[in-house]
Scaffold this motif. Sequence first.
Motif, PDB file in Angstrom:
ATOM      1  N   HIS A 450       0.864  -1.172   0.000  1.00 56.75           N
ATOM      2  CA  HIS A 450       0.000   0.000   0.000  1.00 56.75           C
ATOM      3  C   HIS A 450       0.900   1.222   0.000  1.00 56.75           C
ATOM      4  CE1 HIS A 450      -2.717   3.168   1.362  1.00 56.75           C
ATOM      5  NE2 HIS A 450      -3.711   2.400   0.940  1.00 56.75           N
ATOM      6  N   GLU A 488     -11.266   6.431   4.373  1.00 60.48           N
ATOM      7  CA  GLU A 488     -10.820   5.946   3.058  1.00 60.48           C
ATOM      8  C   GLU A 488      -9.592   5.051   3.191  1.00 60.48           C
ATOM      9  OE1 GLU A 488      -9.339   7.665  -1.296  1.00 60.48           O
ATOM     10  OE2 GLU A 488     -10.116   9.042   0.217  1.00 60.48           O
ATOM     11  N   LEU A 489      -8.640   5.454   4.039  1.00 58.07           N
ATOM     12  CA  LEU A 489      -7.433   4.651   4.238  1.00 58.07           C
ATOM     13  C   LEU A 489      -7.788   3.304   4.841  1.00 58.07           C
ATOM     14  CD1 LEU A 489      -4.400   4.199   4.277  1.00 58.07           C
ATOM     15  CD2 LEU A 489      -4.285   5.517   6.414  1.00 58.07           C
ATOM     16  N   GLU A 490      -8.718   3.290   5.790  1.00 57.47           N
ATOM     17  CA  GLU A 490      -9.130   2.016   6.396  1.00 57.47           C
ATOM     18  C   GLU A 490      -9.743   1.094   5.348  1.00 57.47           C
ATOM     19  OE1 GLU A 490     -12.206   0.414   9.830  1.00 57.47           O
ATOM     20  OE2 GLU A 490     -10.967   2.197  10.215  1.00 57.47           O
ATOM     21  N   GLN A 491     -10.552   1.636   4.455  1.00 60.94           N
ATOM     22  CA  GLN A 491     -11.152   0.820   3.399  1.00 60.94           C
ATOM     23  C   GLN A 491     -10.082   0.260   2.462  1.00 60.94           C
ATOM     24  OE1 GLN A 491     -13.901   3.626   1.687  1.00 60.94           O
ATOM     25  NE2 GLN A 491     -15.537   3.196   3.180  1.00 60.94           N
ATOM     26  N   GLU A 492      -9.076   1.074   2.164  1.00 62.70           N
ATOM     27  CA  GLU A 492      -7.986   0.624   1.282  1.00 62.70           C
ATOM     28  C   GLU A 492      -7.162  -0.485   1.948  1.00 62.70           C
ATOM     29  OE1 GLU A 492      -5.794   4.144   0.474  1.00 62.70           O
ATOM     30  OE2 GLU A 492      -7.244   4.941  -0.962  1.00 62.70           O
ATOM     31  N   LEU A 493      -6.884  -0.327   3.240  1.00 69.14           N
ATOM     32  CA  LEU A 493      -6.133  -1.354   3.963  1.00 69.14           C
ATOM     33  C   LEU A 493      -6.931  -2.651   4.045  1.00 69.14           C
ATOM     34  CD1 LEU A 493      -4.665   0.792   6.901  1.00 69.14           C
ATOM     35  CD2 LEU A 493      -3.405  -0.139   4.938  1.00 69.14           C
ATOM     36  N   GLN A 494      -8.238  -2.523   4.227  1.00 65.63           N
ATOM     37  CA  GLN A 494      -9.085  -3.709   4.274  1.00 65.63           C
ATOM     38  C   GLN A 494      -9.096  -4.424   2.922  1.00 65.63           C
ATOM     39  OE1 GLN A 494     -12.891  -3.014   6.082  1.00 65.63           O
ATOM     40  NE2 GLN A 494     -13.766  -4.965   5.414  1.00 65.63           N
ATOM     41  N   ALA A 495      -9.134  -3.647   1.836  1.00 63.60           N
ATOM     42  CA  ALA A 495      -9.105  -4.244   0.495  1.00 63.60           C
ATOM     43  C   ALA A 495      -7.764  -4.929   0.239  1.00 63.60           C
ATOM     44  CB  ALA A 495      -9.355  -3.160  -0.558  1.00 63.60           C
ATOM     45  N   GLN A 496      -6.681  -4.318   0.696  1.00 64.17           N
ATOM     46  CA  GLN A 496      -5.349  -4.919   0.521  1.00 64.17           C
ATOM     47  C   GLN A 496      -5.234  -6.198   1.338  1.00 64.17           C
ATOM     48  OE1 GLN A 496      -3.041  -3.861  -1.613  1.00 64.17           O
ATOM     49  NE2 GLN A 496      -1.693  -5.539  -1.071  1.00 64.17           N
TER      50      GLN A 496
END
Length: 560
Positions: A450, A488-496
């Motif tokens: 990320h 938004e960052l939490e959603q990106e980390l969850q997707a990763q």
Amino acid sequence: MAVDSDKQTSLHCLYYWAKQTPDRVYLSQPYPDGRVEDITWRHAADQVSRMAGYLNGLELPPRSNIAILGRNSAHWILADLAIWSAGHVSVPLYPTLNGDTAAYVLEHSEAKLLFLGKMDGTADGWNDIRGHLPAELPIVSLPMSPLDDTPAWSDIVASGTAAEPKLPAPDDLATIVYTSGSTGRPKGVMHSFRTMISVADGLQQLFPVDQNERMLSYLPLAHVAERAAVETQSLYYGFHLYFANSLDTFQEDLQRARPTLFFSVPRLWMKFYMAINSKLPPARQKLLFNIPLVSGLVKRKVLKQLGLDHCRAALTGAAPLSAEIIGWYRNLGLELLEVYGMSENFGYSHANRPGQTKVGTVGFCNPGVEHRLGEGGEIEVRSPGQMLGYFRNEEKTREDVTADGFLKTGDMGEIDNDGCLRITGRVKDLFKTSKGKYVVPVPIENRFNHPKAEVVCVAGANQPQPCLMVLLSEEARAELESGADRTELEQELQAQLAAVNEGCEPHEKLAFVVVVAEPWTMENGMLTPTMKIKRNVIENFYTEKMNDWFSRKRPVVWEF
């Protein structure tokens, strides 16, 4: 191709170039006041010879061990050469050591004198180390030393008499390099002049290097990676070596050097990558890089901003760098090559080669190197750069070197049909979950990419599943501390997290990601001087928090 007889050791190289190109600049040293000192080969050889004369006058026992402590500088290298010219052995110390470890190295190495260089207590461990220096240990201060009550390099060379150099034999002991130590006390790795010069001999068989190269020295010279890639190469090939003044001036220093060859470690490659992403978001990069007439211009501009637009080849080593990041740099037009080596073989083991790169591997054996897989898939290597052994530790030497001369690296790996080596993890990094299943952290860590994740660590020994701890970049942490929304960052980390888990075996799937609050640094012991994570230190620090994290049953856990 054999080592040039005129350059059979690094010390021979100094006097060779002082004779061949005396007025050519070898070292460029910036100072805090903005000055830049250029030292020619003639001047370098003269200073070394005068300091060797001073050391001779001290009447130290023959082949004494002499320590060097300080951040990288031109005079660090000159001190190294002066020690050899006086017939002694150099013992580098990491400037980021804590006081206790520095005292241990000085005692264990039986150091008879200390060259103290660039230290200030802000980007190094001087404030702790100064109280642990033995009172009876003589000290010579290099330029930018924090002490002003010891004999000074500049005064000694100004008034001293040059001594005839004691040119060593290739198999003489040259240096004792204390490992950065991801676990336990550092070990003293003994190298001869021959093992040190092997890296230059091997490189000339793989890649054209000449006196017109430029390099920037900024990674710790106390580590074999910088000593091999920068100090030894510059001496052997006679090229111009620049130094960085400070972290704040790093870009300015890089622009001054305009390196043609560049060596860095994964954490810094990641920092460069994140810095570009903050100015040119990945989505916009993708768009611009796909426009034929614009693509080349944008990529060249990015490399120029990094200070790497003159770079013919760049190396990454000391720890894994993900294939995705390597591919990003190569797409920019930078020939980024992953290499592999250890303190015990002076970094001379494996490398990807220009035009023969296999991303995701550390490449082929270097010339003269043999490799094989031992018990449990452990990589074993026999190299021309292989150590003489561990200083004052014959038992450990016998443990780490097989009867037929192969070094047990402690790394696990795979060798493909082309002979390329892939590192899959450290033997000691494996851990068991509470279900009795083994987890190998490194391959999982390498898949978690990320742009705001600076470094990660997989943990979870004796837990139902592993988890992954993420240290955000300084910029990302600053944004959050100033009140930026983290949704938004939490959603990106969850997707990763989901993407990584798709490639994991059931017992390897990460239960969650933890965004940690405490920075991982060399100063707090969580990183080695080459910026590798000290896994055991990190795991111990967070052990008591694990049960709470698991009880939250959330895909992303925030420590702050």
